[in-house]
Design an enzyme around this catalytic site. Sequence first.
Site, mmCIF file in Angstrom:
data_model
loop_
_atom_site.group_PDB
_atom_site.id
_atom_site.type_symbol
_atom_site.label_atom_id
_atom_site.label_comp_id
_atom_site.label_asym_id
_atom_site.label_seq_id
_atom_site.Cartn_x
_atom_site.Cartn_y
_atom_site.Cartn_z
ATOM 1 N N ASP A 168 -2.583 -51.310 10.187
ATOM 2 C CA ASP A 168 -1.736 -52.225 9.807
ATOM 3 C C ASP A 168 -2.045 -53.308 10.765
ATOM 4 O O ASP A 168 -1.498 -54.523 10.320
ATOM 5 C CB ASP A 168 -0.245 -51.800 9.850
ATOM 6 C CG ASP A 168 0.037 -51.381 11.271
ATOM 7 O OD1 ASP A 168 -0.724 -51.351 12.210
ATOM 8 O OD2 ASP A 168 1.324 -51.067 11.470
ATOM 9 N N SER A 169 -3.239 -53.327 11.479
ATOM 10 C CA SER A 169 -3.590 -54.564 12.320
ATOM 11 C C SER A 169 -4.108 -55.530 11.206
ATOM 12 O O SER A 169 -4.732 -56.701 11.747
ATOM 13 C CB SER A 169 -4.561 -54.137 13.377
ATOM 14 O OG SER A 169 -5.537 -53.340 12.819
ATOM 15 N N ASP A 172 -2.722 -46.385 7.595
ATOM 16 C CA ASP A 172 -1.462 -46.737 8.281
ATOM 17 C C ASP A 172 -0.285 -46.794 7.388
ATOM 18 O O ASP A 172 -0.569 -47.496 6.406
ATOM 19 C CB ASP A 172 -1.566 -48.143 9.217
ATOM 20 C CG ASP A 172 -1.965 -47.509 10.592
ATOM 21 O OD1 ASP A 172 -1.684 -46.610 11.153
ATOM 22 O OD2 ASP A 172 -2.385 -48.717 11.393
ATOM 23 N N LYS A 181 -1.470 -42.511 8.726
ATOM 24 C CA LYS A 181 -1.034 -42.280 10.260
ATOM 25 C C LYS A 181 0.348 -43.143 10.429
ATOM 26 O O LYS A 181 0.648 -44.018 9.679
ATOM 27 C CB LYS A 181 -2.233 -43.307 11.204
ATOM 28 C CG LYS A 181 -1.623 -43.358 12.490
ATOM 29 C CD LYS A 181 -2.823 -43.866 13.182
ATOM 30 C CE LYS A 181 -3.306 -45.339 13.512
ATOM 31 N NZ LYS A 181 -2.192 -46.379 13.781
ATOM 32 N N GLU A 241 3.723 -44.328 13.280
ATOM 33 C CA GLU A 241 3.855 -44.476 14.907
ATOM 34 C C GLU A 241 5.397 -43.771 15.108
ATOM 35 O O GLU A 241 6.113 -43.934 14.472
ATOM 36 C CB GLU A 241 4.312 -45.825 15.101
ATOM 37 C CG GLU A 241 2.914 -46.846 14.845
ATOM 38 C CD GLU A 241 2.701 -48.249 15.157
ATOM 39 O OE1 GLU A 241 3.836 -48.553 15.666
ATOM 40 O OE2 GLU A 241 1.855 -48.825 14.813
ATOM 41 N N GLU A 245 -1.976 -45.384 22.446
ATOM 42 C CA GLU A 245 -2.252 -46.834 22.811
ATOM 43 C C GLU A 245 -1.793 -47.297 23.890
ATOM 44 O O GLU A 245 -0.625 -47.115 24.468
ATOM 45 C CB GLU A 245 -1.849 -47.574 21.469
ATOM 46 C CG GLU A 245 -2.205 -49.155 21.784
ATOM 47 C CD GLU A 245 -2.058 -50.046 20.456
ATOM 48 O OE1 GLU A 245 -1.664 -49.383 19.500
ATOM 49 O OE2 GLU A 245 -2.228 -51.124 20.570
#
Length: 271
Positions: free
Chosen positions: A51-52, A90, A120, A122, A189
């Site tokens: 999602d970057s 993501d 993925k 978070e 991270e």
Amino acid sequence: MSVESSVRAVTTLRLTEMKQRGEKIAMLTSYDYSMAKIVDAAGVDVILVGDSAANVMAGYETTLPITLDMMIYHARAVVRAVKRALVVVDLPFGTYQGNSKVALDSAIRIMKETEADAVKLEGGAEVLESVERILSAGIPVMGHLGLTPQSIHKFGTYNVRAKEQAEADKLLHDAHLLEEAGCFGIVLEKIPAALGARVASELHIPVIGIGAGGGVDGQVLVAHDLFGITQDFSPRFLRRYADLHAVMSSAVSSYVADVKSRDFPNEKEQY
Ligand code: KIV
């Protein structure tokens, strides 16, 4: 694509085997067909449609604005290019927190509409119900702990996480929870290297770091940072392998000059 060839060479099982034999895992982001083709052919094991993309593709300050539809658009382009690497997508902010049914629906959309290999997300204990529900549908899940950019408004900074004992203890606990739930891997991270190494040594699943030191099972970077396309982002963990910003800028300047001077196109470059 036949049923047989739709399974890529790198699988979640293969990643675990790589960890077992001490072979480091190389993971890199991609968001479009052309870049994914280069990244895959160069031997990256895992391609992350991160999602970057919100930052490097769309120019947003944070990763929060990117939508599921936008992630699906990027992932479809990447999957069309990739022959070997495992493709992980993501789940964007707001598509899995708080309601595990919504989480499952989001993950199913990604798997159905992109043909990627895994998702993925978070967080640890807070999103465990969502993780378990997605896994129950047979969808491989990768966790992401430490600096979790979707929580930037809670953290207030992009500084190193888990320097304090309490946060380090929670991270370790969350990592075990994710492994026990059935995640096939975890991204860590921007945390102290000693903590990264400890998580990797305690877990059986691969632990991939970005700013988590060399004691983890593999590394991930954002491709635009590795290529040196981004200029205004220089954390200590980043190694730039090229200066594509300079190369591209110079190419465009030359093109502009050639057009203005009528040098381009020449005799051979027209019909
Ligand atoms: O979105 C992303 O690119 C990521 C990496 C930084 C791990 O999550």
